[in-house]
Design a protein around this motif. Sequence first.
Motif, PDB file in Angstrom:
ATOM      1  N   THR A 184       0.838  -1.189   0.000  1.00  0.00           N
ATOM      2  CA  THR A 184       0.000   0.000   0.000  1.00  0.00           C
ATOM      3  C   THR A 184       0.877   1.245   0.000  1.00  0.00           C
ATOM      4  O   THR A 184       1.892   1.297   0.687  1.00  0.00           O
ATOM      5  N   ILE A 185       0.464   2.241  -0.744  1.00  0.00           N
ATOM      6  CA  ILE A 185       1.080   3.565  -0.682  1.00  0.00           C
ATOM      7  C   ILE A 185      -0.008   4.509  -0.184  1.00  0.00           C
ATOM      8  O   ILE A 185      -1.111   4.533  -0.741  1.00  0.00           O
ATOM      9  N   GLU A 186       0.292   5.274   0.862  1.00  0.00           N
ATOM     10  CA  GLU A 186      -0.697   6.179   1.443  1.00  0.00           C
ATOM     11  C   GLU A 186      -0.125   7.580   1.622  1.00  0.00           C
ATOM     12  O   GLU A 186       1.068   7.742   1.889  1.00  0.00           O
ATOM     13  N   ASN A 187      -1.021   8.571   1.498  1.00  0.00           N
ATOM     14  CA  ASN A 187      -0.701   9.968   1.803  1.00  0.00           C
ATOM     15  C   ASN A 187       0.583  10.438   1.123  1.00  0.00           C
ATOM     16  O   ASN A 187       1.443  11.038   1.753  1.00  0.00           O
ATOM     17  N   SER A 188       0.702  10.157  -0.150  1.00  0.00           N
ATOM     18  CA  SER A 188       1.906  10.520  -0.890  1.00  0.00           C
ATOM     19  C   SER A 188       1.583  11.516  -1.994  1.00  0.00           C
ATOM     20  O   SER A 188       0.547  11.421  -2.639  1.00  0.00           O
ATOM     21  N   VAL A 189       2.510  12.458  -2.193  1.00  0.00           N
ATOM     22  CA  VAL A 189       2.343  13.486  -3.220  1.00  0.00           C
ATOM     23  C   VAL A 189       3.617  13.584  -4.030  1.00  0.00           C
ATOM     24  O   VAL A 189       4.715  13.625  -3.478  1.00  0.00           O
ATOM     25  N   ASN A 190       3.464  13.610  -5.359  1.00  0.00           N
ATOM     26  CA  ASN A 190       4.586  13.897  -6.236  1.00  0.00           C
ATOM     27  C   ASN A 190       4.427  15.323  -6.753  1.00  0.00           C
ATOM     28  O   ASN A 190       3.421  15.655  -7.356  1.00  0.00           O
ATOM     29  N   ASN A 191       5.440  16.156  -6.515  1.00  0.00           N
ATOM     30  CA  ASN A 191       5.473  17.514  -7.051  1.00  0.00           C
ATOM     31  C   ASN A 191       6.505  17.655  -8.165  1.00  0.00           C
ATOM     32  O   ASN A 191       6.594  18.693  -8.804  1.00  0.00           O
ATOM     33  N   ALA A 192       7.292  16.613  -8.372  1.00  0.00           N
ATOM     34  CA  ALA A 192       8.395  16.669  -9.325  1.00  0.00           C
ATOM     35  C   ALA A 192       7.905  16.552 -10.763  1.00  0.00           C
ATOM     36  O   ALA A 192       6.915  15.891 -11.047  1.00  0.00           O
ATOM     37  N   THR A 193       8.628  17.184 -11.649  1.00  0.00           N
ATOM     38  CA  THR A 193       8.404  17.013 -13.080  1.00  0.00           C
ATOM     39  C   THR A 193       9.053  15.709 -13.513  1.00  0.00           C
ATOM     40  O   THR A 193      10.193  15.428 -13.141  1.00  0.00           O
ATOM     41  N   VAL A 194       8.328  14.904 -14.270  1.00  0.00           N
ATOM     42  CA  VAL A 194       8.871  13.660 -14.809  1.00  0.00           C
ATOM     43  C   VAL A 194       8.888  13.823 -16.324  1.00  0.00           C
ATOM     44  O   VAL A 194       7.855  13.858 -16.966  1.00  0.00           O
ATOM     45  N   ASP A 195      10.075  13.964 -16.881  1.00  0.00           N
ATOM     46  CA  ASP A 195      10.248  14.231 -18.303  1.00  0.00           C
ATOM     47  C   ASP A 195      11.121  13.136 -18.893  1.00  0.00           C
ATOM     48  O   ASP A 195      12.307  13.053 -18.601  1.00  0.00           O
TER      49      ASP A 195
ATOM     50  N   ALA B  46       4.671   7.595 -14.834  1.00  0.00           N
ATOM     51  CA  ALA B  46       3.555   8.025 -13.992  1.00  0.00           C
ATOM     52  C   ALA B  46       4.038   8.974 -12.898  1.00  0.00           C
ATOM     53  O   ALA B  46       5.229   9.077 -12.625  1.00  0.00           O
ATOM     54  N   GLY B  47       3.083   9.627 -12.276  1.00  0.00           N
ATOM     55  CA  GLY B  47       3.394  10.515 -11.163  1.00  0.00           C
ATOM     56  C   GLY B  47       3.692   9.768  -9.874  1.00  0.00           C
ATOM     57  O   GLY B  47       4.591  10.122  -9.126  1.00  0.00           O
ATOM     58  N   ILE B  48       2.940   8.687  -9.592  1.00  0.00           N
ATOM     59  CA  ILE B  48       3.114   7.945  -8.343  1.00  0.00           C
ATOM     60  C   ILE B  48       3.799   6.599  -8.577  1.00  0.00           C
ATOM     61  O   ILE B  48       4.854   6.333  -8.032  1.00  0.00           O
ATOM     62  N   VAL B  49       3.200   5.690  -9.374  1.00  0.00           N
ATOM     63  CA  VAL B  49       3.770   4.363  -9.631  1.00  0.00           C
ATOM     64  C   VAL B  49       3.765   4.099 -11.132  1.00  0.00           C
ATOM     65  O   VAL B  49       2.707   4.077 -11.751  1.00  0.00           O
TER      66      VAL B  49
ATOM     67  N   LEU C 165      -3.543   2.144  -3.350  1.00  0.00           N
ATOM     68  CA  LEU C 165      -3.024   3.503  -3.309  1.00  0.00           C
ATOM     69  C   LEU C 165      -4.120   4.355  -2.689  1.00  0.00           C
ATOM     70  O   LEU C 165      -5.237   4.421  -3.217  1.00  0.00           O
ATOM     71  N   ASN C 166      -3.814   4.982  -1.553  1.00  0.00           N
ATOM     72  CA  ASN C 166      -4.798   5.754  -0.814  1.00  0.00           C
ATOM     73  C   ASN C 166      -4.300   7.177  -0.595  1.00  0.00           C
ATOM     74  O   ASN C 166      -3.169   7.375  -0.146  1.00  0.00           O
ATOM     75  N   SER C 167      -5.139   8.150  -0.904  1.00  0.00           N
ATOM     76  CA  SER C 167      -4.826   9.571  -0.698  1.00  0.00           C
ATOM     77  C   SER C 167      -3.501   9.953  -1.348  1.00  0.00           C
ATOM     78  O   SER C 167      -2.639  10.568  -0.720  1.00  0.00           O
ATOM     79  N   CYS C 168      -3.343   9.591  -2.604  1.00  0.00           N
ATOM     80  CA  CYS C 168      -2.142   9.931  -3.367  1.00  0.00           C
ATOM     81  C   CYS C 168      -2.485  10.997  -4.404  1.00  0.00           C
ATOM     82  O   CYS C 168      -3.569  10.984  -4.970  1.00  0.00           O
ATOM     83  N   SER C 169      -1.536  11.882  -4.646  1.00  0.00           N
ATOM     84  CA  SER C 169      -1.774  12.959  -5.597  1.00  0.00           C
ATOM     85  C   SER C 169      -0.520  13.227  -6.422  1.00  0.00           C
ATOM     86  O   SER C 169       0.585  13.273  -5.895  1.00  0.00           O
ATOM     87  N   ASN C 170      -0.723  13.397  -7.720  1.00  0.00           N
ATOM     88  CA  ASN C 170       0.362  13.839  -8.589  1.00  0.00           C
ATOM     89  C   ASN C 170       0.112  15.289  -8.969  1.00  0.00           C
ATOM     90  O   ASN C 170      -0.937  15.623  -9.518  1.00  0.00           O
TER      91      ASN C 170
END
Length: 123
Positions: free
Chosen positions: A14-25, A40-43, A57-62
């Motif tokens: 499980t992945i919880e409460n995670s945020v990606n703010n990085a640019t993935v190029d 992807a932003g998370i996985v 995946l719970n409460s994840c945001s890209n």
Amino acid sequence: MYVSGLVSVMTAGTIENSVNNATVDVSVNVHNTAFEVAVAGIVADVRVSDPEQKISLNSCSNKGELTLAPYLEFKSASNTRNVGMKACGFGGIAGWLRNEGVYEFTDCNNQGGITIDGYNIKN
């Protein structure tokens, strides 16, 4: 090739409460038809070995911008062999849900831009 802001390949858990703010190029020069890309932003790539296995995946945001820019050139059979990707997965939260399993996504969202740059795809 599996590229993300948080986890490249996830096989359990499980992945919880995670945020990606990085640019993935991702800019990639593809030379064979066996090549796989997941972005992807998370996985990037989610895969399980047992169809009963659960991945959550719970409460994840890209929030980061995602860009995939493949460099591909396709030529006729009389000229040279075709070059391309075997498969591609691309998404804000998960790029590729690889095989049959129990996937649970709760309160996940994508706020970042998603771009596939086809400018370098020729012929």
